[in-house]
Design a protein around this motif. Structure first.
Motif, PDB file in Angstrom:
ATOM      1  N   ASP A   1       1.445  -0.643   0.107  1.00 14.23           N
ATOM      2  CA  ASP A   1      -0.536   0.322   0.397  1.00 14.23           C
ATOM      3  C   ASP A   1       0.565   1.367   0.012  1.00 14.23           C
ATOM      4  N   TYR A   2       1.168   1.858  -1.195  1.00  9.61           N
ATOM      5  CA  TYR A   2       1.706   2.491  -1.148  1.00  9.61           C
ATOM      6  C   TYR A   2       1.294   4.016  -0.557  1.00  9.61           C
TER       7      TYR A   2
ATOM      8  N   GLY B   1      16.550  -9.403  -4.078  1.00 11.12           N
ATOM      9  CA  GLY B   1      16.127  -8.069  -4.634  1.00 11.12           C
ATOM     10  C   GLY B   1      14.903  -7.460  -5.432  1.00 11.12           C
ATOM     11  N   ALA B   2      14.141  -8.277  -4.875  1.00 10.00           N
ATOM     12  CA  ALA B   2      12.296  -7.763  -6.027  1.00 10.00           C
ATOM     13  C   ALA B   2      12.425  -6.448  -5.543  1.00 10.00           C
ATOM     14  N   ARG B   3      12.109  -5.995  -3.949  1.00 11.17           N
ATOM     15  CA  ARG B   3      11.893  -4.527  -3.828  1.00 11.17           C
ATOM     16  C   ARG B   3      12.773  -3.483  -4.066  1.00 11.17           C
ATOM     17  N   HIS B   4      12.200  -2.259  -4.918  1.00 15.19           N
ATOM     18  CA  HIS B   4      12.581  -0.657  -4.598  1.00 15.19           C
ATOM     19  C   HIS B   4      11.620  -0.061  -4.128  1.00 15.19           C
ATOM     20  N   PHE B   5      12.976   1.024  -4.173  1.00 19.56           N
ATOM     21  CA  PHE B   5      12.672   2.134  -3.308  1.00 19.56           C
ATOM     22  C   PHE B   5      12.278   3.323  -4.479  1.00 19.56           C
ATOM     23  N   ASN B   6      11.535   4.416  -4.253  1.00 20.39           N
ATOM     24  CA  ASN B   6      11.173   5.715  -5.178  1.00 20.39           C
ATOM     25  C   ASN B   6      12.906   6.404  -4.748  1.00 20.39           C
TER      26      ASN B   6
ATOM     27  N   VAL C   1       8.544   5.854  -0.797  1.00 23.38           N
ATOM     28  CA  VAL C   1       7.928   4.522  -1.081  1.00 23.38           C
ATOM     29  C   VAL C   1       8.563   2.941  -1.442  1.00 23.38           C
ATOM     30  N   VAL C   2       8.382   1.739  -1.192  1.00 22.27           N
ATOM     31  CA  VAL C   2       8.886   0.530  -1.877  1.00 22.27           C
ATOM     32  C   VAL C   2       7.793  -0.094  -2.822  1.00 22.27           C
ATOM     33  N   GLU C   3       7.673  -0.173  -4.015  1.00 30.34           N
ATOM     34  CA  GLU C   3       7.347  -1.139  -4.574  1.00 30.34           C
ATOM     35  C   GLU C   3       8.146  -2.019  -5.415  1.00 30.34           C
ATOM     36  N   LYS C   4       6.930  -2.335  -6.130  1.00 28.78           N
ATOM     37  CA  LYS C   4       7.517  -4.215  -6.607  1.00 28.78           C
ATOM     38  C   LYS C   4       6.585  -5.067  -6.947  1.00 28.78           C
ATOM     39  N   CYS C   5       6.875  -5.668  -8.279  1.00 31.52           N
ATOM     40  CA  CYS C   5       6.268  -6.684  -8.969  1.00 31.52           C
ATOM     41  C   CYS C   5       5.038  -7.439  -8.439  1.00 31.52           C
ATOM     42  N   THR C   6       3.680  -7.344  -8.860  1.00 33.69           N
ATOM     43  CA  THR C   6       2.453  -7.755  -7.968  1.00 33.69           C
ATOM     44  C   THR C   6       2.075  -8.435  -9.341  1.00 33.69           C
ATOM     45  N   PHE C   7       2.733  -9.454 -10.094  1.00 37.85           N
ATOM     46  CA  PHE C   7       2.014  -9.717 -11.381  1.00 37.85           C
ATOM     47  C   PHE C   7       1.321  -9.688 -11.977  1.00 37.85           C
ATOM     48  N   CYS C   8       1.809  -7.783 -11.724  1.00 37.84           N
ATOM     49  CA  CYS C   8       0.716  -7.282 -12.766  1.00 37.84           C
ATOM     50  C   CYS C   8      -1.054  -7.970 -12.499  1.00 37.84           C
ATOM     51  N   ILE C   9      -1.715  -7.461 -10.752  1.00 41.52           N
ATOM     52  CA  ILE C   9      -2.272  -7.591 -10.705  1.00 41.52           C
ATOM     53  C   ILE C   9      -3.756  -7.117 -11.247  1.00 41.52           C
ATOM     54  N   GLN C  10      -3.460  -5.864 -11.544  1.00 44.98           N
ATOM     55  CA  GLN C  10      -4.243  -5.376 -12.506  1.00 44.98           C
ATOM     56  C   GLN C  10      -5.180  -6.551 -14.046  1.00 44.98           C
ATOM     57  N   ARG C  11      -3.735  -6.952 -14.466  1.00 51.67           N
ATOM     58  CA  ARG C  11      -4.526  -7.605 -15.634  1.00 51.67           C
ATOM     59  C   ARG C  11      -4.533  -9.163 -14.709  1.00 51.67           C
TER      60      ARG C  11
ATOM     61  N   HIS D   1       8.386   8.296   4.319  1.00 51.20           N
ATOM     62  CA  HIS D   1       7.562   9.047   4.703  1.00 51.20           C
ATOM     63  C   HIS D   1       7.832   9.804   6.198  1.00 51.20           C
ATOM     64  N   PRO D   2       9.042  10.783   7.228  1.00 49.73           N
ATOM     65  CA  PRO D   2       8.160  10.812   8.438  1.00 49.73           C
ATOM     66  C   PRO D   2       7.478  10.765   9.073  1.00 49.73           C
ATOM     67  N   GLU D   3       6.208  11.962   8.126  1.00 51.19           N
ATOM     68  CA  GLU D   3       5.283  12.168   8.579  1.00 51.19           C
ATOM     69  C   GLU D   3       3.527  10.570   8.947  1.00 51.19           C
ATOM     70  N   ARG D   4       4.946   9.808   8.282  1.00 47.94           N
ATOM     71  CA  ARG D   4       3.452   8.784   8.399  1.00 47.94           C
ATOM     72  C   ARG D   4       4.092   8.161   9.532  1.00 47.94           C
ATOM     73  N   LEU D   5       5.181   8.707  10.286  1.00 45.70           N
ATOM     74  CA  LEU D   5       4.943   7.386  11.418  1.00 45.70           C
ATOM     75  C   LEU D   5       4.074   6.686  12.715  1.00 45.70           C
ATOM     76  N   TRP D   6       2.809   8.105  12.356  1.00 44.07           N
ATOM     77  CA  TRP D   6       2.058   7.263  13.118  1.00 44.07           C
ATOM     78  C   TRP D   6       1.576   5.574  12.956  1.00 44.07           C
ATOM     79  N   HIS D   7       1.773   5.771  11.576  1.00 41.26           N
ATOM     80  CA  HIS D   7       1.362   4.416  11.211  1.00 41.26           C
ATOM     81  C   HIS D   7       1.985   3.107  11.805  1.00 41.26           C
ATOM     82  N   LEU D   8       3.079   3.354  12.212  1.00 37.76           N
ATOM     83  CA  LEU D   8       4.481   2.832  13.222  1.00 37.76           C
ATOM     84  C   LEU D   8       3.629   2.144  15.109  1.00 37.76           C
ATOM     85  N   LEU D   9       2.665   3.253  14.896  1.00 36.44           N
ATOM     86  CA  LEU D   9       1.918   3.143  16.502  1.00 36.44           C
ATOM     87  C   LEU D   9       1.079   2.176  17.326  1.00 36.44           C
TER      88      LEU D   9
END
Lengths: 307, 418
Positions: free
Chosen positions: A190-191, A207-212, A239-249, B116-124
């Motif tokens: 959940d982004y 190494g499948a997870r990638h960060f913006n 935020v982190v993102e990754k392959c989702t097996f093209c969940i939308q398809r 996203h430091p402003e989302r720190l509350w998600h951790l509580l």
């Protein structure tokens, strides 16, 4: 559960729980330099965890996101939240004897899943190995090969993407439950809930997870407007993102983009619970292995040799 | 009460020229760090040198080191309260304030590392969606905030009682003090488990990691304290007995012995078995395929630790202020390298798919890091400025007597001679 709702000048809906959350952290948030500090930012800030939202709340979020994305990319963008089909466990097969290392899958994935073009964040990484080297040693692999034509002589290729583990190390590591395994076995993020701590990236053995690291950029005309909340909708920085097996398809019965594009048919996909599926045929009839079995992550991504 | 508090707060504004210079010096770096952080918030973490293959860097290295400093307060608490070792008891409060400062810095280092430091509350717990007990990071949040709470409570209680001119009731805080001992071990163990529990990173996935963390913490934390105590007794009326300092130095020597032994055990296991997993430790100590950015650092750290051990083992050099201080500085630097970059980076190199990414922090990362350390020094200075007059009896809250002058210190607070 009756929730006291009240309107305020910014027309935000606040229940008491959210109000308390906000009072505690509003100060911290106001200290941050916010470029788009408008009502939708505040709504996003107070957004609940995806799995705690009811149908109506999810719809409100989807509407807000559709509006935001449509404005940002100047075209009509849809955001679905299609649920998993019952009786489905997705599995993926990859025929190493066929893969030629062309990386068409990588680019199909980038286009389909709205991956940032600058900086580039490809979800599929194709490793190139020299024949005859000790192949289990991933250190010997080259991720940045760039020959005039593929396949190069004396080389073989191994594409790696999210292995959609049965025992994912990433979901266990995530401190906020921002990533989890869906009923059809797809591990999603959940982004809007990810805090960007990157513990999942340290945990993932593939190494499948990638960060913006920076703000993702997609040209307006290249944006795929058909999106899923847990999949290919445009992401945020941090935020982190990754392959989702093209969940939308795949949740609508289609193949992932990488399977569709593969020019040599090295990629197979299907429902592991369906005895007549292509993936079941491969598992039962080919020489199959999974990456890093010793870690007991139990991927649903099966490598095999067809010949 | 509130008026009294502000009266005490005024203490932090009073000082000589050196004090103001020191505050200005620290403030400069704090502000520079904040400016750098504003840039990082604006552009994202891309301004750092971290990337997907090495997704944690200088910030988390500092976090790991500082958890050790915080945990080490227990080294002083154990002899002071359990065995009633008076010479150390006098300075326990200073150690606990250092622990409070260190935990706050830990939290800051994690904050600046977040996308996203402003989302720190998600951790509580309760308000957010804390992934407890599954995620070790959730455990870390709980143990760190608990540790902060325990130590802050002890410090505030003791100061409050002393400020009223009363001796504090040891029985009242004893349960908290006793709890703080396993808790201190707990914060560092949980932080070690944070790395330890990742089978994808064989460099961290060694059962020796948590003991190594504790051993190194019990060197670096007290070493930092020894330096601070000497400064404090120079600039304030607090007396810190040499005897206490030498005792702590002796404890450091034991801890360093264990630390080096565990390091050797680790090196043996990795190099003698020589599996593919040797790559990370090879990268750290000897370089991997020509990539040897960390090699000189880790060797310097090891050499400094060994020299410090020799200095602290020998009573002659341990009880000579010059060599003692040199040893402390060596340990602070040595463990900082070993427990910081020397621990975090090799976990990521080579990456899970074999990639070698040479991480070297950018100037933004360095500015933010220096800023946070300066903030810590500032915080500790101000806390001392507030606490020391209360502790020495110069400052008293009283409804009848005005607070001023040394004459009011009628409370029996004279350091107890052995």
């Amino acid at each position: 559960m009756s929730k006291k709702q009240r309107k305020n000048p910014l027309s935000l809906k606040l229940d008491r729980r959210n109000f308390l959350k906000g009072s505690a952290l509003g100060l911290a948030a106001s200290a941050l330099p916010l470029e788009n500090a408008d009502a939708s930012f505040i709504e996003a800030f107070f957004q609940k965890h995806f799995r705690e939202m009811n149908k109506k709340e999810i719809q409100e979020v989807l509407n807000r996101l559709e509006k935001e994305y449509s404005e940002q990319y100047k075209k009509h963008v849809t955001v679905k939240a299609t649920k998993a089909m019952p009786g489905v466990q997705f599995g993926y097969g990859l025929d190493l004897s066929r893969c030629i290392g062309c990386r068409r899958c990588v680019y199909a994935c980038i286009g389909e899943n709205n991956q940032s073009r600058d900086p580039q964040i490809p979800w599929i990484q194709v490793l190139s190995f020299r024949k005859g080297d000790k192949w289990t040693d991933l250190e010997e692999a080259d991720k940045y090969y760039n020959p005039a034509t593929v396949p190069e002589p004396e080389h073989w290729y191994m594409p790696v993407q999210c292995q959609q583990c049965r025992h994912p190390a990433c979901t266990r590591a995530c401190p906020t439950q921002a990533t989890w395994k869906e009923p059809d076995g797809i591990v999603v993020v959940d982004y809007n809930w990810c805090i960007g701590c990157r513990y999942c990236m340290a945990a993932c053995p593939y190494g499948a997870r990638h960060f913006n690291w920076g703000e993702p950029h997609i040209p307006d005309d290249e944006l795929n407007p058909v999106t899923h909340y847990l999949g290919n909708r445009p992401r945020y920085k941090g935020v982190v993102e990754k392959c989702t097996f093209c969940i939308q398809r795949t949740r609508e019965g289609r193949y992932p983009a990488c399977v569709e594009i593969c020019p040599v048919g090295a990629r197979k996909f299907g429902n592991l619970l369906d005895p007549s599926s292509e993936i079941r045929y491969c598992i039962e009839n080919k020489r199959v292995f999974r990456l890093k079995e010793e870690l007991n992550t139990q991927p649903k991504f099966y490598y095999f040799y067809a010949t | 009460m509130i008026r009294n508090f502000f009266k005490a707060m005024k203490q932090i504004l009073i000082g000589d020229r050196n004090y103001y210079l020191w505050i200005a010096f620290l403030s400069f770096f704090v502000i520079a760090g904040m400016a750098a952080y504003a840039e990082q918030i604006h552009d994202g973490l891309i301004v750092t040198a971290m990337r997907d293959p090495v997704s944690w860097g200088l910030y988390i290295s500092n976090f790991t080191y500082l958890v050790g400093v915080a945990a080490a307060a227990v080294v002083l608490v154990v002899p002071a309260y359990i065995y009633n070792f008076k010479a150390i008891k006098e300075i326990t409060l200073l150690g606990e304030m250092l622990a409070v400062t260190a935990v706050i810095l830990c939290i800051l280092f994690v904050m600046v590392d977040m996308g996203h430091p402003e989302r720190l509350w998600h951790l509580l717990p309760f308000v957010g969606a804390m992934n407890f007990p599954s995620s070790l990071l959730a455990w870390d949040v709980i143990v760190l905030s608990g540790y902060l709470f325990i130590n802050a409570t002890i410090v505030l209680y003791v100061l409050y009682k002393l400020s009223l001119g009363k001796e504090y009731n040891l029985q009242f805080i004893k349960p908290l003090i006793i709890l703080s001992i396993p808790w201190a071990v707990g914060i560092h163990t949980v932080t070690a488990f944070l790395y330890n529990g990742l089978p994808s990173r064989p460099f961290w996935n060694a059962s020796i990691l948590a003991p190594r963390f504790l051993a190194s913490a019990f060197c670096s934390g007290p070493a930092l304290m020894l330096i601070l105590f000497q400064i404090i007794r120079k600039v304030s009326r607090i007396e810190v007995k040499d005897k206490a300092i030498f005792k702590i130095a002796e404890l450091i020597a034991y801890a360093m012995c264990i630390n080096l032994f565990l390091e050797i055990a680790e090196l043996f296991k990795e190099f003698y078995s020589g599996t593919v997993d040797v790559a990370s430790i090879q990268y750290l100590y000897f370089g991997l395929k020509g990539n040897n950015g960390l090699v000189p650092w880790i060797w310097w750290a090891t050499i400094l630790n060994v020299i410090a051990l020799i200095l602290f083992l020998n009573p002659k050099t341990r009880e000579n202020m010059l060599t003692l201080n040199a040893g402390c500085v060596f340990i602070i630097i040595g463990i900082y390298i070993e427990k910081g970059m020397g621990l975090v980076i090799p976990g990521f190199v080579p990456g899970t798919l074999g990639e070698i990414y040479n991480y070297s922090p950018t100037h933004i990362e360095i500015l933010i890091t220096v800023g946070i350390w300066a903030f810590g020094a500032l915080l500790y200075t101000l806390m001392l400025k507030f606490a020391i007059p209360i502790y020495t009896g110069q400052l008293r809250f009283s409804s009848t007597k005005k607070t001023d002058g040394e004459k009011t210190s009628s409370v029996d607070l004279e350091p107890i001679a052995e």
